[in-house]
Design a protein around this motif. Sequence first.
Motif, mmCIF file in Angstrom:
data_model
loop_
_atom_site.group_PDB
_atom_site.id
_atom_site.type_symbol
_atom_site.label_atom_id
_atom_site.label_comp_id
_atom_site.label_asym_id
_atom_site.label_seq_id
_atom_site.Cartn_x
_atom_site.Cartn_y
_atom_site.Cartn_z
ATOM 1 N N ALA A 1 0.834 -1.209 0.000
ATOM 2 C CA ALA A 1 0.000 0.000 0.000
ATOM 3 C C ALA A 1 0.859 1.246 0.000
ATOM 4 N N ALA B 1 -0.663 4.496 -6.480
ATOM 5 C CA ALA B 1 -0.836 3.795 -5.211
ATOM 6 C C ALA B 1 -1.544 4.651 -4.157
ATOM 7 N N TYR B 2 -2.367 5.578 -4.590
ATOM 8 C CA TYR B 2 -3.148 6.395 -3.661
ATOM 9 C C TYR B 2 -4.491 6.688 -4.294
ATOM 10 N N SER B 3 -5.466 7.093 -3.448
ATOM 11 C CA SER B 3 -6.841 7.176 -3.925
ATOM 12 C C SER B 3 -7.250 8.503 -4.544
ATOM 13 N N HIS C 1 -6.639 7.542 1.254
ATOM 14 C CA HIS C 1 -6.322 6.115 1.337
ATOM 15 C C HIS C 1 -5.094 5.786 0.492
ATOM 16 N N LEU C 2 -4.341 4.807 0.953
ATOM 17 C CA LEU C 2 -3.239 4.257 0.179
ATOM 18 C C LEU C 2 -3.710 2.946 -0.429
ATOM 19 N N LEU C 3 -3.321 2.705 -1.671
ATOM 20 C CA LEU C 3 -3.764 1.523 -2.399
ATOM 21 C C LEU C 3 -2.618 0.547 -2.576
ATOM 22 N N GLY C 4 -2.955 -0.719 -2.632
ATOM 23 C CA GLY C 4 -1.962 -1.759 -2.863
ATOM 24 C C GLY C 4 -2.630 -2.967 -3.475
ATOM 25 N N ALA D 1 -7.554 -0.881 -0.198
ATOM 26 C CA ALA D 1 -7.345 0.506 0.230
ATOM 27 C C ALA D 1 -7.347 0.534 1.750
ATOM 28 N N GLN D 2 -6.361 1.217 2.303
ATOM 29 C CA GLN D 2 -6.330 1.404 3.753
ATOM 30 C C GLN D 2 -6.144 2.883 4.040
ATOM 31 N N GLN E 1 -4.918 6.375 5.131
ATOM 32 C CA GLN E 1 -3.581 6.904 5.337
ATOM 33 C C GLN E 1 -3.498 7.459 6.757
ATOM 34 N N SER F 1 -10.488 -0.929 6.268
ATOM 35 C CA SER F 1 -9.936 -1.223 4.947
ATOM 36 C C SER F 1 -11.026 -1.824 4.071
#
Length: 161
Positions: A78, A88-90, A101-104, A126-127, A129, A140
């Motif tokens: 993420a 890698a971000y929303s 949110h950070l994406l992974g 997504a979690q 940040q 998440s």
Amino acid sequence: MFLTNRLSVQQRFQSGFTLIEMMITVAIIGILASVAYPAYTDSIRKGKRAEARAGLMNLLQQQERYLTQMNTYETFAAGAPGALPFKAYSAIDGSQASSSHLLGTRICQPIGGVTPTKRDCIEVFAQPQSGVFSDPEVTSMAIDTQGRRTCTGTNTERCWK
């Protein structure tokens, strides 16, 4: 002369607000604020969740394009800096610093006892940040290439709505 003094005394007492009027006004404003602020923060959280869902769908689409070109999906942590050609971000039109949110991506969970490979199935997640956005109800959310949606938190009904 008596009449003049009496008018000036009445004028002095009729100007401005009394302490009671001021306290009633402050109490009314306090009650309105205590009702409005939770509704406002809930609206902000809904907007941030919608931003995360849009980011997930965008990343899932990028992964599908990558699959057609490279014959495999790609996994990354993420918010990984320079995560290949993926965002890698929303935030749609912003930067990673302004994103909620950070994406992974990760390999999917086992399906029917069979662990899929990176070529078969991945899950984009997504979690929130840390420090930028806190959501006590949804911690998440994720969707995989098979269309299965998952969510963690205290109120998982709010994830995909």
